[in-house]
Scaffold this motif. Structure first.
Motif, short mmCIF file in Angstrom:
data_model
loop_
_atom_site.label_atom_id
_atom_site.label_comp_id
_atom_site.label_asym_id
_atom_site.label_seq_id
_atom_site.Cartn_x
_atom_site.Cartn_y
_atom_site.Cartn_z
N LEU A 101 2.48 -10.49 -0.31
CA LEU A 101 2.05 -10.23 -1.68
C LEU A 101 0.60 -10.66 -1.88
CD1 LEU A 101 2.44 -9.56 -4.68
CD2 LEU A 101 3.53 -11.80 -4.94
N LYS A 102 0.24 -11.83 -1.39
CA LYS A 102 -1.13 -12.32 -1.53
C LYS A 102 -2.12 -11.38 -0.83
CE LYS A 102 0.04 -17.19 -2.06
NZ LYS A 102 -0.04 -18.54 -1.48
N GLU A 103 -1.78 -10.94 0.36
CA GLU A 103 -2.65 -10.02 1.11
C GLU A 103 -2.77 -8.68 0.39
OE1 GLU A 103 -0.94 -9.77 5.01
OE2 GLU A 103 -1.51 -11.83 5.53
N PHE A 104 -1.65 -8.18 -0.12
CA PHE A 104 -1.63 -6.90 -0.83
C PHE A 104 -2.51 -6.98 -2.08
CE2 PHE A 104 0.20 -3.96 -3.94
CZ PHE A 104 0.29 -2.78 -3.21
N ALA A 105 -2.34 -8.04 -2.87
CA ALA A 105 -3.13 -8.20 -4.10
C ALA A 105 -4.62 -8.28 -3.77
CB ALA A 105 -2.67 -9.44 -4.86
N LYS A 106 -4.95 -9.03 -2.76
CA LYS A 106 -6.36 -9.19 -2.37
C LYS A 106 -6.94 -7.86 -1.91
CE LYS A 106 -9.40 -12.05 0.44
NZ LYS A 106 -9.47 -13.14 1.42
N SER A 107 -6.21 -7.13 -1.10
CA SER A 107 -6.72 -5.86 -0.57
C SER A 107 -6.87 -4.79 -1.66
CB SER A 107 -5.84 -5.34 0.56
OG SER A 107 -4.59 -4.92 0.06
N HIS A 108 -6.13 -4.93 -2.76
CA HIS A 108 -6.21 -3.97 -3.86
C HIS A 108 -7.04 -4.52 -5.03
CE1 HIS A 108 -2.91 -2.18 -1.61
NE2 HIS A 108 -3.26 -1.05 -2.20
N HIS A 109 -7.70 -5.66 -4.82
CA HIS A 109 -8.58 -6.29 -5.81
C HIS A 109 -7.85 -6.57 -7.13
CE1 HIS A 109 -11.74 -5.39 -2.99
NE2 HIS A 109 -11.40 -4.11 -3.01
N LEU A 110 -6.64 -7.10 -7.01
CA LEU A 110 -5.82 -7.47 -8.16
C LEU A 110 -5.41 -8.92 -8.06
CD1 LEU A 110 -3.44 -4.38 -8.24
CD2 LEU A 110 -5.21 -4.89 -9.91
N PHE A 111 -4.95 -9.45 -9.17
CA PHE A 111 -4.36 -10.78 -9.18
C PHE A 111 -2.88 -10.64 -8.81
CE2 PHE A 111 -7.75 -11.41 -12.44
CZ PHE A 111 -8.53 -12.26 -11.67
N ILE A 112 -2.31 -11.71 -8.27
CA ILE A 112 -0.90 -11.70 -7.88
C ILE A 112 -0.01 -11.40 -9.08
CG2 ILE A 112 0.98 -13.14 -7.01
CD1 ILE A 112 -1.11 -14.49 -5.19
N ASN A 113 -0.33 -11.99 -10.23
CA ASN A 113 0.52 -11.77 -11.40
C ASN A 113 0.47 -10.30 -11.85
OD1 ASN A 113 -2.12 -12.28 -12.16
ND2 ASN A 113 -1.58 -13.43 -13.99
N ASP A 114 -0.64 -9.61 -11.61
CA ASP A 114 -0.70 -8.18 -11.92
C ASP A 114 0.32 -7.41 -11.08
OD1 ASP A 114 -2.84 -8.61 -13.66
OD2 ASP A 114 -4.34 -8.18 -12.12
N VAL A 115 0.38 -7.73 -9.80
CA VAL A 115 1.31 -7.04 -8.89
C VAL A 115 2.75 -7.40 -9.26
CG1 VAL A 115 1.98 -6.68 -6.48
CG2 VAL A 115 -0.42 -7.03 -7.04
N ILE A 116 2.99 -8.65 -9.60
CA ILE A 116 4.35 -9.07 -9.99
C ILE A 116 4.80 -8.30 -11.23
CG2 ILE A 116 5.73 -10.97 -10.93
CD1 ILE A 116 4.13 -12.85 -9.06
N GLU A 117 3.94 -8.23 -12.25
CA GLU A 117 4.31 -7.50 -13.47
C GLU A 117 4.50 -6.00 -13.18
OE1 GLU A 117 2.12 -10.41 -16.71
OE2 GLU A 117 1.00 -8.70 -15.88
N TYR A 118 3.69 -5.44 -12.34
CA TYR A 118 3.82 -4.03 -11.97
C TYR A 118 5.15 -3.77 -11.25
CZ TYR A 118 2.71 0.42 -9.65
OH TYR A 118 2.73 1.71 -9.19
N SER A 119 5.56 -4.73 -10.42
CA SER A 119 6.77 -4.56 -9.61
C SER A 119 8.05 -4.57 -10.43
CB SER A 119 6.85 -5.65 -8.53
OG SER A 119 7.20 -6.89 -9.10
N VAL A 120 7.98 -5.03 -11.67
CA VAL A 120 9.17 -5.07 -12.53
C VAL A 120 9.75 -3.66 -12.69
CG1 VAL A 120 9.92 -5.50 -14.91
CG2 VAL A 120 8.49 -7.17 -13.72
N ASN A 121 8.90 -2.65 -12.65
CA ASN A 121 9.37 -1.26 -12.80
C ASN A 121 10.16 -0.78 -11.60
OD1 ASN A 121 8.03 -0.94 -15.31
ND2 ASN A 121 6.11 -0.70 -14.20
N TYR A 122 10.16 -1.54 -10.51
CA TYR A 122 10.82 -1.11 -9.27
C TYR A 122 11.97 -2.03 -8.85
CZ TYR A 122 6.77 1.87 -9.09
OH TYR A 122 5.81 2.79 -9.40
N ILE A 123 12.46 -2.83 -9.78
CA ILE A 123 13.56 -3.74 -9.48
C ILE A 123 14.83 -2.95 -9.17
CG2 ILE A 123 15.16 -5.40 -10.53
CD1 ILE A 123 12.72 -6.63 -11.92
N ASP A 124 15.51 -3.35 -8.11
CA ASP A 124 16.78 -2.72 -7.72
C ASP A 124 17.87 -3.80 -7.83
OD1 ASP A 124 18.96 -1.48 -6.61
OD2 ASP A 124 17.89 -0.76 -4.83
N ILE A 125 18.63 -3.73 -8.89
CA ILE A 125 19.66 -4.74 -9.15
C ILE A 125 20.69 -4.79 -8.03
CG2 ILE A 125 21.50 -5.42 -10.73
CD1 ILE A 125 19.72 -4.19 -12.98
#
Length: 123
Positions: free
Chosen positions: A86-110
């Protein structure tokens, strides 16, 4: 978690999980807490399924101007390998980790999320 050592149960810490603190939207967090309670799981387990999906796609479309203004501190544990990725992904996309976490909420698989008793498993 519990381990069987010499025929006896011994409580141990799951070393594959690490503590992590970030800030995420209070509204999203409240929604996740309700969802977790409804499906007998924990918020971090839900988030992990969404993060795994986003990381596997390798692509993120995030508008930095739409960041929520209601962020609160959130402390939990994550799988260590997932957090590193996650840290590597956020850094490579020039985002903060919390941005990626909030974005990922749309892809939760219960269905793929661990249940709340997972941390009490016996190995």
């Amino acid at each position: 978690m519990w381990k069987i050592v010499n025929g006896h149960l011994t409580q141990t810490t799951d070393t594959s999980r690490v503590k992590f603190r970030t800030n995420i939207s209070k509204a999203i967090l409240e929604e996740l807490e309700t969802l977790a309670q409804t499906h007998d799981t924990h918020v971090n387990y839900l988030l992990e399924t969404g993060l795994q999906h986003v990381l596997s796609q390798g692509v993120i479309t995030y508008n930095k101007e739409l960041r929520p203004k209601d962020r609160v501190q959130f402390k939990t544990t994550y799988d260590q390998e997932l957090l590193v990725n996650l840290k590597e992904f956020a850094k490579s996309h020039h985002l903060f980790i919390n941005d990626v976490i909030e974005y990922s909420v749309n892809y939760i698989d219960i269905e793929k999320s661990k249940n709340s008793s997972y941390k009490h498993r016996i190995e």
